[in-house]
Scaffold this motif. Structure first.
Motif, mmCIF file in Angstrom:
data_model
loop_
_atom_site.group_PDB
_atom_site.id
_atom_site.type_symbol
_atom_site.label_atom_id
_atom_site.label_comp_id
_atom_site.label_asym_id
_atom_site.label_seq_id
_atom_site.Cartn_x
_atom_site.Cartn_y
_atom_site.Cartn_z
ATOM 1 N N GLU A 152 31.836 30.289 40.424
ATOM 2 C CA GLU A 152 31.642 31.731 40.269
ATOM 3 C C GLU A 152 32.277 32.488 41.439
ATOM 4 O O GLU A 152 32.892 33.550 41.259
ATOM 5 N N THR A 153 32.142 31.928 42.637
ATOM 6 C CA THR A 153 32.737 32.554 43.817
ATOM 7 C C THR A 153 34.258 32.569 43.709
ATOM 8 O O THR A 153 34.915 33.579 44.003
ATOM 9 N N HIS A 154 34.839 31.437 43.285
ATOM 10 C CA HIS A 154 36.294 31.370 43.120
ATOM 11 C C HIS A 154 36.767 32.367 42.057
ATOM 12 O O HIS A 154 37.786 33.045 42.247
ATOM 13 N N VAL A 155 36.041 32.448 40.933
ATOM 14 C CA VAL A 155 36.434 33.372 39.864
ATOM 15 C C VAL A 155 36.387 34.809 40.367
ATOM 16 O O VAL A 155 37.298 35.610 40.112
ATOM 17 N N GLY A 156 35.329 35.144 41.104
ATOM 18 C CA GLY A 156 35.233 36.490 41.664
ATOM 19 C C GLY A 156 36.378 36.806 42.600
ATOM 20 O O GLY A 156 36.936 37.916 42.587
ATOM 21 N N SER A 157 36.755 35.815 43.409
ATOM 22 C CA SER A 157 37.875 36.008 44.334
ATOM 23 C C SER A 157 39.187 36.192 43.584
ATOM 24 O O SER A 157 40.018 37.029 43.952
ATOM 25 N N ILE A 158 39.373 35.409 42.516
ATOM 26 C CA ILE A 158 40.582 35.536 41.686
ATOM 27 C C ILE A 158 40.684 36.937 41.111
ATOM 28 O O ILE A 158 41.742 37.584 41.168
ATOM 29 N N MET A 159 39.571 37.428 40.561
ATOM 30 C CA MET A 159 39.569 38.763 39.961
ATOM 31 C C MET A 159 39.923 39.823 41.003
ATOM 32 O O MET A 159 40.714 40.738 40.744
ATOM 33 N N ALA A 160 39.333 39.678 42.198
ATOM 34 C CA ALA A 160 39.575 40.661 43.244
ATOM 35 C C ALA A 160 41.036 40.636 43.699
ATOM 36 O O ALA A 160 41.672 41.680 43.861
ATOM 37 N N LYS A 161 41.589 39.425 43.891
ATOM 38 C CA LYS A 161 42.969 39.309 44.361
ATOM 39 C C LYS A 161 43.973 39.799 43.323
ATOM 40 O O LYS A 161 45.059 40.264 43.670
ATOM 41 N N LEU A 162 43.608 39.667 42.036
ATOM 42 C CA LEU A 162 44.504 40.146 40.981
ATOM 43 C C LEU A 162 44.297 41.633 40.682
ATOM 44 O O LEU A 162 44.963 42.200 39.823
ATOM 45 N N GLY A 163 43.326 42.244 41.375
ATOM 46 C CA GLY A 163 43.107 43.674 41.216
ATOM 47 C C GLY A 163 42.518 44.058 39.877
ATOM 48 O O GLY A 163 42.791 45.160 39.366
ATOM 49 N N LEU A 164 41.693 43.171 39.304
ATOM 50 C CA LEU A 164 41.103 43.461 37.994
ATOM 51 C C LEU A 164 39.818 44.257 38.172
ATOM 52 O O LEU A 164 38.972 43.914 38.996
ATOM 53 N N PRO A 165 39.642 45.318 37.395
ATOM 54 C CA PRO A 165 38.455 46.171 37.542
ATOM 55 C C PRO A 165 37.199 45.480 37.030
ATOM 56 O O PRO A 165 37.268 44.539 36.252
#
Length: 208
Positions: A177-190
């Motif tokens: 879950e932490t990795h997925v959250g980081s991926i979303m943040a780095k890709l700039g997804l709202p």
């Protein structure tokens, strides 16, 4: 499941039909070329269509183009493209609408994984072959992501849940879950619906 098969090799087509029947599925039609496949889907309204990318009449990407045609007419239809080699020209548009899989034909030999992929696609998910995902990573690296985050994203592209990713990578679900959250943040997804954001992440990944 009610399934239509589009495959020009009679031997492979009949073997696949036998495998699906043994697994309890109903093969409602078999087509040897792209126009026949489109007609079969229109006539039988199946739950899933398994389609070879290269089919007659042109033996190029006729199957993939037929897949886009039937998806436009039948938005809820599950579609699994099969190919001998990695060809991604049509996959991005199809995966964006869900209920889509792209597997190499060798994957059919791993019967349990193949049948599991069909179930995921029919249920509304995705199933991208690991080799397809690997090719995309090699061609379009996401510099902002760590190596582990790219692993997680590639498994997301295969249609894996957080639990499935955790099992595959020997991680805890919280770590995933932490990795997925980081991926979303780095890709700039709202922020928003989690399933929609996961699809967005895969699309960004495929389009790099």
């Amino acid at each position: 499941m009610r399934i239509v098969i589009g495959e020009d090799s009679a031997l492979f087509r009949e073997g696949l039909a036998a495998l699906l029947a043994d697994a309890g599925h109903d093969v409602v039609a078999k087509a040897g070329d792209a126009p026949a496949l489109v007609r079969a889907v229109d006539e039988t309204a199946p739950d899933l269509a398994i389609i070879d990318i290269r089919m007659p009449p042109d033996h190029t990407d006729d199957g993939a183009r037929a897949a886009r045609q039937v998806r436009a007419a039948w938005p809820e239809l599950g579609i699994v493209l099969l190919s001998q080699h990695v060809e991604t020209r049509h996959s991005v548009d199809l995966v964006s609408s869900g209920r889509f899989g792209y597997l190499l034909k060798d994957r059919v030999l791993d019967v349990d994984d193949f049948l599991d992929a069909l179930r995921r696609v029919a249920a509304g998910g995705s199933a991208l072959d690991p080799e397809v995902v690997g090719r995309l990573i090699g061609s379009h690296p996401l510099a902002a992501l760590s190596a582990r985050e790219r692993e997680v994203l590639s498994l997301m592209a295969e249609g894996r849940t957080n639990v499935g990713i955790a099992r595959r990578l020997w991680l805890t679900e919280r770590t995933v879950e932490t990795h997925v959250g980081s991926i979303m943040a780095k890709l700039g997804l709202p922020a928003g619906d989690e399933n929609h954001r996961r699809v967005q992440a895969v699309l960004v990944y495929l389009n790099r």
